[in-house]
Design an enzyme around this catalytic site. Structure first.
Site: not given
Ligand code: GA4
Length: 335
Positions: A267, A277, A210, A212
């Site tokens: 990443h 981890r 994904h 960020d």
């Molecule tokens: C990716 C980055 C952060 O960990 C996060 C993730 C969020 C979650 O885990 O709830 C998201 C992911 C993240 C991107 C798309 C959406 C939202 C899971 C998901 C399928 C907390 C964020 O802000 O976006």
């Protein structure tokens, strides 16, 4: 209906050797030199390492200790701090659309009041927990602001606080994520040479591929590797862990604000077969109503604006309605 995730359980792509990310030493003298290095790293890799950041060992150790104590609790106790919707404890489920991974985590809003309320279900000593987390957040926010100011300076922005003021804002929507990837032994199946060759991934996926969504991410981990970044040619590159430094990456919003000059790189985190981890990620985000557009001086006749303007709220809604690995910035790309 939520459909079962197609995430690969075991990563099987070819990898290349660990690369050393650009290292930014914040104690280095010449500011213009540091800001140029930061800009180059954000353009080329979207990732870099920060050392001599000024955050004391005491702050990171207290945070790590709290994180370890929480994840060491029996599952039913951890569940009391869940579900992670929108904040709290989550296990395996990531987001709301069926993504899964071999990870357990705590997702927290960074507002001190929210942390102190949450801490009651997280720790047997809520005051100790919330003070460790709040001190950590304050320290990483400062480093994030410093880096964002170096970026703005390096890009020649008329206002050096053009990025940092978004996360200094009292309504900033920044979040913090404590991750625990338990050791996951991988059975050797199929072609033995391929599975055991060091140039192949054979580990289970803790947190799938994904980018960020926010402005900037500051990640600290213990000394167990697992983070991999995807380079242009689709090859996965492991990043070596450094418990004394931070791994920093550009988020989608910063890519949009720099009109694509900085890259928000995909990443993922793999689990380790033998060791836990632990990582802590600070996601620096704007306030919900902040309007995200490219900085005027990043747009020109030869470099027209790539994205439609959006608010962070619009972007967040789009992100949460999609799967983890979706290229969500494309939704805002001009045709
Ligand atoms: C990716 C980055 C952060 O960990 C996060 C993730 C969020 C979650 O885990 O709830 C998201 C992911 C993240 C991107 C798309 C959406 C939202 C899971 C998901 C399928 C907390 C964020 O802000 O976006």
């Amino acid at each position: 209906m939520v459909v079962a995730s197609p995430n690969p359980i075991i990563a099987t792509e070819k990898i290349i050797e660990t690369i050393e990310l650009p290292v930014i030493d914040l104690s280095m003298g010449e500011r213009s030199e540091v800001s140029n290095l930061v800009v180059r790293a954000c353009e080329k890799y979207g990732f870099f390492k920060v050392i001599n950041h000024g955050i004391s060992k005491e702050i990171t150790s207290r945070m790590e200790q709290e994180s370890m104590s929480f994840f060491a609790k029996p599952f039913p106790e951890k569940e009391l701090a869940g579900p992670a919707n929108p904040f709290g404890y989550g296990c395996k489920n990531i987001g709301f659309n069926g993504d899964i991974g071999d990870v357990e985590y705590l997702l927290l809003n960074t507002h001190p009041l929210s942390i102190s309320q949450r801490s009651k279900t997280i720790s047997d000593d809520p005051h100790r927990f919330s003070s460790a987390v709040s001190d950590y957040i304050e320290a990483v926010r400062e480093v994030a602001c410093e880096l964002l100011e170096l970026m703005a300076e390096g890009l020649g922005a008329p206002d050096p606080s053009v990025f940092s003021r978004l996360i200094r804002d009292a309504d900033s929507d920044s979040i913090i994520r404590l991750n625990h990837y338990p050791p996951m032994p991988v059975p050797i199946i199929g072609c033995k040479d391929k599975d055991t060759s060091p140039s192949y991934n054979t580990n289970r996926v803790g947190f799938g591929e994904h980018s960020d969504p926010q402005i900037l991410t500051l990640l600290r981990s213990n000394d167990v590797g697992g983070l991999q970044i995807s380079l242009n040619d689709g090859v996965w590159v492991p990043v070596s862990p450094d418990p004394n430094g931070f791994c920093v990456n550009v988020g989608d919003v910063l890519q949009a604000m720099t009109n694509g000059r900085f890259v928000s790189v995909r990443h993922r985190a793999l689990t380790n077969s033998y060791n836990s981890r632990m990582s802590i990620a600070y996601f620096a985000a704007p306030p919900l109503n902040a309007k995200i557009t490219a900085l005027p001086h990043m747009v020109s006749a030869v470099r027209p604006s790539l994205y439609r303007p959006f608010t962070w709220d619009d972007y967040k809604k789009a992100a949460y309605s999609q799967r983890l690995g979706d290229a969500r910035l494309d939704l805002f790309r001009k045709q």
